[in-house]
Design a protein around this motif. Structure first.
Motif, PDB file in Angstrom:
ATOM      1  N   ALA A  76       2.342   7.195 -13.905  1.00 27.27           N
ATOM      2  CA  ALA A  76       2.928   6.335 -15.064  1.00 27.27           C
ATOM      3  C   ALA A  76       4.471   6.851 -14.704  1.00 27.27           C
ATOM      4  CB  ALA A  76       3.220   6.447 -16.282  1.00 27.27           C
ATOM      5  N   ILE A  77       5.149   7.638 -13.449  1.00 29.59           N
ATOM      6  CA  ILE A  77       6.878   7.691 -12.854  1.00 29.59           C
ATOM      7  C   ILE A  77       5.882   7.455 -11.663  1.00 29.59           C
ATOM      8  CG2 ILE A  77       7.863   9.371 -12.378  1.00 29.59           C
ATOM      9  CD1 ILE A  77       6.810  11.200 -14.726  1.00 29.59           C
ATOM     10  N   ALA A  78       4.956   7.501 -10.662  1.00 30.64           N
ATOM     11  CA  ALA A  78       4.880   7.255  -9.564  1.00 30.64           C
ATOM     12  C   ALA A  78       4.814   5.938  -9.491  1.00 30.64           C
ATOM     13  CB  ALA A  78       3.758   7.779  -9.351  1.00 30.64           C
ATOM     14  N   GLY A  79       3.927   5.138 -10.895  1.00 26.29           N
ATOM     15  CA  GLY A  79       3.814   3.661  -9.981  1.00 26.29           C
ATOM     16  C   GLY A  79       5.108   3.226 -10.214  1.00 26.29           C
ATOM     17  N   MET A  80       6.378   3.567 -11.688  1.00 29.67           N
ATOM     18  CA  MET A  80       7.491   2.465 -11.632  1.00 29.67           C
ATOM     19  C   MET A  80       8.201   3.587 -10.325  1.00 29.67           C
ATOM     20  SD  MET A  80       8.092   3.366 -15.839  1.00 29.67           S
ATOM     21  CE  MET A  80       7.761   5.226 -15.628  1.00 29.67           C
ATOM     22  N   SER A  81       8.331   3.591  -9.849  1.00 30.15           N
ATOM     23  CA  SER A  81       9.542   4.272  -8.929  1.00 30.15           C
ATOM     24  C   SER A  81       8.932   3.902  -7.568  1.00 30.15           C
ATOM     25  CB  SER A  81       8.875   6.236  -8.046  1.00 30.15           C
ATOM     26  OG  SER A  81       9.344   6.979  -9.391  1.00 30.15           O
ATOM     27  N   PRO A  82      10.120   3.358  -5.943  1.00 27.93           N
ATOM     28  CA  PRO A  82      10.067   2.385  -5.322  1.00 27.93           C
ATOM     29  C   PRO A  82       8.945   3.425  -4.657  1.00 27.93           C
ATOM     30  CG  PRO A  82      11.799   2.815  -5.702  1.00 27.93           C
ATOM     31  CD  PRO A  82      11.392   3.933  -6.772  1.00 27.93           C
ATOM     32  N   GLY A  83       7.811   2.602  -3.353  1.00 24.40           N
ATOM     33  CA  GLY A  83       7.292   3.210  -2.867  1.00 24.40           C
ATOM     34  C   GLY A  83       6.019   3.488  -2.887  1.00 24.40           C
ATOM     35  N   PRO A  84       4.908   3.733  -1.998  1.00 18.40           N
ATOM     36  CA  PRO A  84       3.041   3.866  -2.033  1.00 18.40           C
ATOM     37  C   PRO A  84       3.233   5.297  -3.825  1.00 18.40           C
ATOM     38  CG  PRO A  84       4.011   4.616  -0.231  1.00 18.40           C
ATOM     39  CD  PRO A  84       5.100   3.910  -0.968  1.00 18.40           C
ATOM     40  N   ILE A  85       2.562   4.120  -3.993  1.00 15.79           N
ATOM     41  CA  ILE A  85       2.072   5.160  -5.504  1.00 15.79           C
ATOM     42  C   ILE A  85       0.996   6.531  -5.186  1.00 15.79           C
ATOM     43  CG2 ILE A  85      -0.490   4.255  -6.194  1.00 15.79           C
ATOM     44  CD1 ILE A  85       0.544   4.571  -9.128  1.00 15.79           C
ATOM     45  N   ALA A  86       0.342   6.704  -4.056  1.00 13.90           N
ATOM     46  CA  ALA A  86      -0.578   7.410  -3.688  1.00 13.90           C
ATOM     47  C   ALA A  86       0.367   9.064  -2.929  1.00 13.90           C
ATOM     48  CB  ALA A  86      -1.917   7.168  -2.645  1.00 13.90           C
ATOM     49  N   THR A  87       1.438   8.524  -2.463  1.00 16.92           N
ATOM     50  CA  THR A  87       2.540   9.208  -1.919  1.00 16.92           C
ATOM     51  C   THR A  87       3.065   9.305  -2.540  1.00 16.92           C
ATOM     52  OG1 THR A  87       2.025   7.517  -0.051  1.00 16.92           O
ATOM     53  CG2 THR A  87       4.001   9.622  -0.114  1.00 16.92           C
ATOM     54  N   ASN A  88       3.885   8.917  -3.740  1.00 20.09           N
ATOM     55  CA  ASN A  88       4.609   9.120  -5.135  1.00 20.09           C
ATOM     56  C   ASN A  88       4.493  10.683  -5.944  1.00 20.09           C
ATOM     57  OD1 ASN A  88       6.510   7.286  -3.679  1.00 20.09           O
ATOM     58  ND2 ASN A  88       5.901   5.497  -5.893  1.00 20.09           N
ATOM     59  N   SER A  89       2.657   9.951  -6.190  1.00 23.29           N
ATOM     60  CA  SER A  89       1.913  11.163  -7.149  1.00 23.29           C
ATOM     61  C   SER A  89       1.336  12.528  -6.391  1.00 23.29           C
ATOM     62  CB  SER A  89       0.374  10.554  -7.611  1.00 23.29           C
ATOM     63  OG  SER A  89      -0.129   9.629  -6.495  1.00 23.29           O
ATOM     64  N   ALA A  90       1.593  12.504  -5.042  1.00 17.80           N
ATOM     65  CA  ALA A  90       1.295  13.109  -3.922  1.00 17.80           C
ATOM     66  C   ALA A  90       2.745  14.356  -4.438  1.00 17.80           C
ATOM     67  CB  ALA A  90       0.689  13.095  -2.777  1.00 17.80           C
ATOM     68  N   LYS A 103       1.942 -17.008 -11.843  1.00 17.46           N
ATOM     69  CA  LYS A 103       2.250 -16.004 -10.393  1.00 17.46           C
ATOM     70  C   LYS A 103       3.376 -15.439 -11.003  1.00 17.46           C
ATOM     71  CE  LYS A 103      -1.177 -18.176  -7.841  1.00 17.46           C
ATOM     72  NZ  LYS A 103      -1.977 -17.711  -8.341  1.00 17.46           N
ATOM     73  N   ILE A 104       3.888 -15.391 -12.104  1.00 23.22           N
ATOM     74  CA  ILE A 104       5.296 -14.830 -12.165  1.00 23.22           C
ATOM     75  C   ILE A 104       6.028 -13.312 -11.514  1.00 23.22           C
ATOM     76  CG2 ILE A 104       6.889 -12.764 -14.562  1.00 23.22           C
ATOM     77  CD1 ILE A 104       5.349 -14.912 -15.711  1.00 23.22           C
ATOM     78  N   HIS A 105       6.557 -12.991 -10.979  1.00 20.46           N
ATOM     79  CA  HIS A 105       7.556 -11.323 -10.134  1.00 20.46           C
ATOM     80  C   HIS A 105       6.640  -9.887 -11.107  1.00 20.46           C
ATOM     81  CE1 HIS A 105       8.951  -8.345  -7.929  1.00 20.46           C
ATOM     82  NE2 HIS A 105       8.793  -9.214  -7.248  1.00 20.46           N
ATOM     83  N   PRO A 106       5.840  -9.546 -10.789  1.00 24.31           N
ATOM     84  CA  PRO A 106       5.355  -8.201 -10.952  1.00 24.31           C
ATOM     85  C   PRO A 106       5.694  -7.029 -12.488  1.00 24.31           C
ATOM     86  CG  PRO A 106       4.400  -7.819  -8.963  1.00 24.31           C
ATOM     87  CD  PRO A 106       5.254  -9.143  -9.183  1.00 24.31           C
ATOM     88  N   ALA A 107       7.754  -7.642 -11.036  1.00 22.91           N
ATOM     89  CA  ALA A 107       8.847  -6.340 -12.040  1.00 22.91           C
ATOM     90  C   ALA A 107       9.314  -7.298 -12.404  1.00 22.91           C
ATOM     91  CB  ALA A 107       9.891  -6.192 -11.080  1.00 22.91           C
ATOM     92  N   ILE A 108       8.972  -9.078 -13.391  1.00 17.08           N
ATOM     93  CA  ILE A 108       9.361  -9.603 -14.131  1.00 17.08           C
ATOM     94  C   ILE A 108       8.268  -8.685 -15.514  1.00 17.08           C
ATOM     95  CG2 ILE A 108       9.849 -11.885 -15.891  1.00 17.08           C
ATOM     96  CD1 ILE A 108      10.856 -12.521 -12.685  1.00 17.08           C
ATOM     97  N   VAL A 109       7.159  -9.507 -15.122  1.00 11.11           N
ATOM     98  CA  VAL A 109       5.898  -8.614 -15.821  1.00 11.11           C
ATOM     99  C   VAL A 109       6.514  -7.076 -17.018  1.00 11.11           C
ATOM    100  CG1 VAL A 109       3.580  -8.378 -16.342  1.00 11.11           C
ATOM    101  CG2 VAL A 109       4.430 -10.458 -15.413  1.00 11.11           C
ATOM    102  N   ILE A 110       6.989  -6.039 -15.984  1.00 14.06           N
ATOM    103  CA  ILE A 110       6.439  -4.818 -15.529  1.00 14.06           C
ATOM    104  C   ILE A 110       8.072  -4.769 -16.911  1.00 14.06           C
ATOM    105  CG2 ILE A 110       7.818  -2.399 -15.141  1.00 14.06           C
ATOM    106  CD1 ILE A 110       6.037  -3.039 -13.048  1.00 14.06           C
ATOM    107  N   VAL A 111       8.866  -5.274 -16.373  1.00 14.05           N
ATOM    108  CA  VAL A 111       9.977  -5.468 -17.437  1.00 14.05           C
ATOM    109  C   VAL A 111       9.863  -5.816 -18.963  1.00 14.05           C
ATOM    110  CG1 VAL A 111      12.277  -5.969 -18.267  1.00 14.05           C
ATOM    111  CG2 VAL A 111      11.951  -5.051 -16.005  1.00 14.05           C
ATOM    112  N   PHE A 112       9.267  -7.594 -19.263  1.00 13.22           N
ATOM    113  CA  PHE A 112       9.053  -7.423 -20.258  1.00 13.22           C
ATOM    114  C   PHE A 112       7.894  -7.011 -21.268  1.00 13.22           C
ATOM    115  CE2 PHE A 112      11.045 -11.306 -18.201  1.00 13.22           C
ATOM    116  CZ  PHE A 112      11.723 -11.430 -20.350  1.00 13.22           C
ATOM    117  N   SER A 113       6.789  -6.384 -20.440  1.00 14.48           N
ATOM    118  CA  SER A 113       6.591  -5.215 -21.188  1.00 14.48           C
ATOM    119  C   SER A 113       6.501  -3.884 -21.802  1.00 14.48           C
ATOM    120  CB  SER A 113       4.559  -4.807 -20.248  1.00 14.48           C
ATOM    121  OG  SER A 113       4.217  -6.305 -19.532  1.00 14.48           O
ATOM    122  N   GLY A 114       7.307  -3.223 -20.987  1.00 12.34           N
ATOM    123  CA  GLY A 114       7.770  -1.961 -21.128  1.00 12.34           C
ATOM    124  C   GLY A 114       8.820  -2.508 -22.701  1.00 12.34           C
TER     125      GLY A 114
END
Length: 178
Positions: free
Chosen positions: A48-62, A160-171
């Motif tokens: 969850a944290i890695a997905g919200m952080s900038p950058g690739p999720i696999a590298t962030n999670s590592a 085709k709403i930008h994913p960042a907007i979808v994430i904010v509204f979902s939160g």
């Protein structure tokens, strides 16, 4: 010794995993829990944290796994372990890709990998849904989660709403409902 084990583990993951960060999540989770570095629940929080952080999720999670396991040194060797195989493979392939990409066998191999990658991503989503008890029992929270998921999917695919907007509204919706 622990730093070497972290590095070795993430080099292997980085070498054998295809399909991007989300497809690597099940492999990382399997290795992290097999080594006893963290539980599936803890790893889910890391994702969850890695997905919200900038950058690739696999590298962030590592990086997060390495940090939780062995501090700053663990984060550094985990990141290097995850990045070095891809960097090496990409540099090698870039010399030959333009010529090799035209070959029928190479194109067929890429077409064969696509459904596997989609399957790994779907598996990761279902596994994390189960580990977070989203599918444990039918309740208001299960229904709300399903509605948020379907609304987000609709917003992304149809409108085709930008994913960042979808994430904010979902939160925001999640904060109001839960």
């Amino acid at each position: 010794m622990l730093l070497w084990e972290i590095f070795r583990t993430f080099v292997i993951i980085g070498t054998v995993s295809f399909g991007g960060g989300y497809a690597m999540i099940p492999v990382i989770e399997q290795e992290v829990t097999a080594h006893g570095w963290m539980t599936t629940s803890e790893f889910t929080d890391i994702i969850a944290i890695a997905g919200m952080s900038p950058g690739p999720i696999a590298t962030n999670s590592a990086i997060f796994v390495g940090f939780k396991t062995a501090g700053i040194g663990g984060a550094i060797v985990a990141a290097l372990g995850m990045i070095l195989p891809s960097l090496t493979i990409i540099l090698f392939i870039s010399f030959f890709f333009t010529k090799a990409n035209k070959h029928k066998i190479v194109q067929s191999a890429f077409y064969g990998l696509r459904p596997v990658i989609v399957g790994l991503i779907i598996y990761a989503a279902i596994k994390f849904g189960i580990s977070n008890e989203l599918f444990h029992s039918f309740s208001f929270q299960t229904l709300a989660s399903l509605c948020i998921f379907l609304g987000a999917l609709l917003a992304l695919i149809k409108y085709k709403i930008h994913p960042a907007i979808v994430i904010v509204f979902s939160g925001i919706i999640g904060a109001v409902l839960y």
